[in-house]
Motif scaffolding. Structure first.
Motif, PDB file in Angstrom:
ATOM      1  N   GLU A  17       0.838  -1.197   0.000  1.00 39.81           N
ATOM      2  CA  GLU A  17       0.000   0.000   0.000  1.00 39.81           C
ATOM      3  C   GLU A  17       0.878   1.253   0.000  1.00 39.81           C
ATOM      4  O   GLU A  17       2.104   1.177   0.150  1.00 39.81           O
ATOM      5  CB  GLU A  17      -0.908   0.040   1.245  1.00 39.81           C
ATOM      6  N   GLY A  18       0.223   2.401  -0.136  1.00 43.75           N
ATOM      7  CA  GLY A  18       0.816   3.698   0.149  1.00 43.75           C
ATOM      8  C   GLY A  18       2.082   4.065  -0.579  1.00 43.75           C
ATOM      9  O   GLY A  18       3.017   4.573   0.059  1.00 43.75           O
ATOM     10  N   PRO A  19       2.210   3.881  -1.896  1.00 45.11           N
ATOM     11  CA  PRO A  19       3.437   4.335  -2.554  1.00 45.11           C
ATOM     12  C   PRO A  19       3.601   5.844  -2.371  1.00 45.11           C
ATOM     13  O   PRO A  19       2.635   6.606  -2.479  1.00 45.11           O
ATOM     14  CB  PRO A  19       3.205   3.960  -4.025  1.00 45.11           C
ATOM     15  N   LEU A  20       4.820   6.257  -2.082  1.00 45.81           N
ATOM     16  CA  LEU A  20       5.113   7.668  -1.804  1.00 45.81           C
ATOM     17  C   LEU A  20       6.443   8.023  -2.455  1.00 45.81           C
ATOM     18  O   LEU A  20       7.489   7.502  -2.057  1.00 45.81           O
ATOM     19  CB  LEU A  20       5.188   7.888  -0.288  1.00 45.81           C
ATOM     20  N   TRP A  21       6.404   8.899  -3.447  1.00 39.47           N
ATOM     21  CA  TRP A  21       7.636   9.331  -4.109  1.00 39.47           C
ATOM     22  C   TRP A  21       8.126  10.622  -3.464  1.00 39.47           C
ATOM     23  O   TRP A  21       7.374  11.599  -3.359  1.00 39.47           O
ATOM     24  CB  TRP A  21       7.409   9.546  -5.596  1.00 39.47           C
ATOM     25  N   TYR A  29       8.975   5.212  -1.497  1.00 38.33           N
ATOM     26  CA  TYR A  29       8.610   4.487  -0.276  1.00 38.33           C
ATOM     27  C   TYR A  29       7.285   3.774  -0.514  1.00 38.33           C
ATOM     28  O   TYR A  29       6.438   4.241  -1.276  1.00 38.33           O
ATOM     29  CB  TYR A  29       8.433   5.456   0.895  1.00 38.33           C
ATOM     30  N   TRP A  30       7.072   2.672   0.172  1.00 40.28           N
ATOM     31  CA  TRP A  30       5.771   2.036   0.230  1.00 40.28           C
ATOM     32  C   TRP A  30       5.713   1.173   1.478  1.00 40.28           C
ATOM     33  O   TRP A  30       6.725   1.016   2.183  1.00 40.28           O
ATOM     34  CB  TRP A  30       5.462   1.227  -1.034  1.00 40.28           C
ATOM     35  N   ILE A  31       4.548   0.642   1.792  1.00 39.60           N
ATOM     36  CA  ILE A  31       4.385  -0.117   3.026  1.00 39.60           C
ATOM     37  C   ILE A  31       3.806  -1.493   2.737  1.00 39.60           C
ATOM     38  O   ILE A  31       3.172  -1.725   1.706  1.00 39.60           O
ATOM     39  CB  ILE A  31       3.472   0.626   4.022  1.00 39.60           C
ATOM     40  N   ILE A  38       8.003  -0.920   6.192  1.00 41.68           N
ATOM     41  CA  ILE A  38       8.165   0.190   5.260  1.00 41.68           C
ATOM     42  C   ILE A  38       9.341  -0.138   4.360  1.00 41.68           C
ATOM     43  O   ILE A  38      10.370  -0.628   4.842  1.00 41.68           O
ATOM     44  CB  ILE A  38       8.434   1.517   6.004  1.00 41.68           C
ATOM     45  N   TYR A  39       9.189   0.123   3.071  1.00 39.38           N
ATOM     46  CA  TYR A  39      10.253  -0.134   2.105  1.00 39.38           C
ATOM     47  C   TYR A  39      10.639   1.163   1.396  1.00 39.38           C
ATOM     48  O   TYR A  39       9.838   2.087   1.270  1.00 39.38           O
ATOM     49  CB  TYR A  39       9.793  -1.152   1.058  1.00 39.38           C
ATOM     50  N   ARG A  40      11.876   1.181   0.905  1.00 39.99           N
ATOM     51  CA  ARG A  40      12.355   2.297   0.092  1.00 39.99           C
ATOM     52  C   ARG A  40      13.266   1.763  -0.999  1.00 39.99           C
ATOM     53  O   ARG A  40      14.047   0.837  -0.774  1.00 39.99           O
ATOM     54  CB  ARG A  40      13.124   3.300   0.952  1.00 39.99           C
ATOM     55  N   ALA A  41      13.160   2.358  -2.197  1.00 41.06           N
ATOM     56  CA  ALA A  41      14.008   1.946  -3.321  1.00 41.06           C
ATOM     57  C   ALA A  41      14.224   3.137  -4.237  1.00 41.06           C
ATOM     58  O   ALA A  41      13.538   4.156  -4.139  1.00 41.06           O
ATOM     59  CB  ALA A  41      13.369   0.793  -4.088  1.00 41.06           C
ATOM     60  N   THR A  42      15.180   2.991  -5.133  1.00 48.12           N
ATOM     61  CA  THR A  42      15.393   3.990  -6.166  1.00 48.12           C
ATOM     62  C   THR A  42      14.286   3.868  -7.214  1.00 48.12           C
ATOM     63  O   THR A  42      13.471   2.940  -7.176  1.00 48.12           O
ATOM     64  CB  THR A  42      16.752   3.793  -6.845  1.00 48.12           C
ATOM     65  N   ALA A  43      14.284   4.777  -8.157  1.00 49.39           N
ATOM     66  CA  ALA A  43      13.237   4.791  -9.182  1.00 49.39           C
ATOM     67  C   ALA A  43      13.202   3.506  -9.993  1.00 49.39           C
ATOM     68  O   ALA A  43      12.143   3.128 -10.515  1.00 49.39           O
ATOM     69  CB  ALA A  43      13.441   5.984 -10.108  1.00 49.39           C
ATOM     70  N   ASP A  44      14.345   2.825 -10.104  1.00 57.28           N
ATOM     71  CA  ASP A  44      14.392   1.584 -10.875  1.00 57.28           C
ATOM     72  C   ASP A  44      14.445   0.342  -9.990  1.00 57.28           C
ATOM     73  O   ASP A  44      14.781  -0.751 -10.460  1.00 57.28           O
ATOM     74  CB  ASP A  44      15.581   1.598 -11.839  1.00 57.28           C
TER      75      ASP A  44
END
Length: 294
Positions: A17-21, A29-31, A38-44
């Motif tokens: 849920e909750g994608p957040l750029w 970020y997303w959850i 909570i997760y975080r990644a680069t654009a790719d």
């Protein structure tokens, strides 16, 4: 123009849920709501990092000051220090409603965190819509909600969109940016009553069109400002949950999904269930998300 749908991260989120750029960090970020991640990644999709929070998480927003976030958990609002992973309790707006939990939320253009709650088993209209101000005071904006989802604003911030997923409608409100108050709730769009679709997470693009994830039917629907359907994107999984524009040019639509089987009467998904998808070639751009003002 060719629309491409690619898997950004295949991590089988139980309830993504909750994608957040974040335009400052250029990170997504997303959850995973049910398991409190909570997760975080680069654009790719590279440099994947994760945090645990103490309970189910409904949404998050980044703070204006420092490397931190405000999160809505089943126990209330908390600050999260992204450097250490520590959480700090702020307030529980529903101590008298133990079956409820906080769910979807976003920050308005003035830095207020707008979050709705939901009934834990999605059977009663016991949820409310809350506003957490930068001074950490909490205010009720609406009530009698089963499952709060899809909060977002028109590009200028004067119209607020929101859905109770089981109402079969997406609502629009007049939004007062000076006070954070809502008024004049009306039906913006109705979901096809002949399907099992429900309006889930949503975002608005720079042209003022609303993008809504229709969970259980695998569709992302773009609505014109007058509520008419402008475009439909068919996704490779049925249980799509939320959307957010991101990337260097804000022209990639990130889509979350769930891997869990919701209920037996709803469809199961294949091997790509629970993935984060990147949709490109749409020809539109998003609006930068605001940060919480405390």
């Amino acid at each position: 123009m060719t629309v491409n749908i690619d898997v950004l991260c295949d991590i089988k989120n139980h309830l993504g849920e909750g994608p957040l750029w974040d335009v400052e960090q250029q990170r997504l970020y997303w959850i995973d709501s049910k398991v409190g991640n909570i997760y975080r990644a680069t654009a790719d999709g590279r440099e994947l990092r994760a945090w645990d929070v103490p309970g189910q998480i409904g949404s998050m927003a980044l703070r204006r000051d420092g490397e931190g976030a405000v999160v809505s958990l089943d126990s209330g609002f908390h600050f999260l220090d992204l450097a250490t992973g520590d959480t700090e309790f702020i307030v529980d707006p529903e101590p008298d409603r133990p079956v409820n939990r906080l769910n979807d939320g976003k920050v308005d253009r003035a830095g207020r965190f707008i979050v709705g709650s939901m009934h834990g088993t999605e059977d009663e209209a016991s949820g409310r819509l809350y506003r957490l101000d930068p001074d950490l005071s909490v205010h009720v904006l609406d009530e009698n909600i089963i499952v709060s989802n899809g909060p977002c604003w028109s590009p200028g911030g004067e119209t607020f969109y929101f859905a109770d997923s089981w109402s079969g409608e997406i609502w629009a409100y007049d939004y007062d940016l000076a006070t954070g108050s809502v008024s004049n709730r009306r039906t913006f769009a109705r979901i096809d009553a002949d399907t099992i679709a429900a309006a889930d997470g949503a975002t608005v693009d720079s042209e003022g069109y609303l993008w809504s994830a229709h969970v259980f039917v695998g569709k992302i629907v773009r609505y014109a400002p007058d509520g008419t359907v402008d475009r439909v994107i068919d996704m490779p999984v049925q249980k799509v949950t939320s959307v957010m524009f991101g990337g260097a040019n804000l022209d990639t639509l990130y889509v979350t999904s769930m891997a869990k089987r919701y209920k037996t009467r709803y469809p199961a998904d294949g091997i790509q269930r629970g993935s984060i998808f990147a949709v490109t070639g749409l020809g539109v751009t998003g609006v930068p998300e605001s940060r919480f003002g405390a």
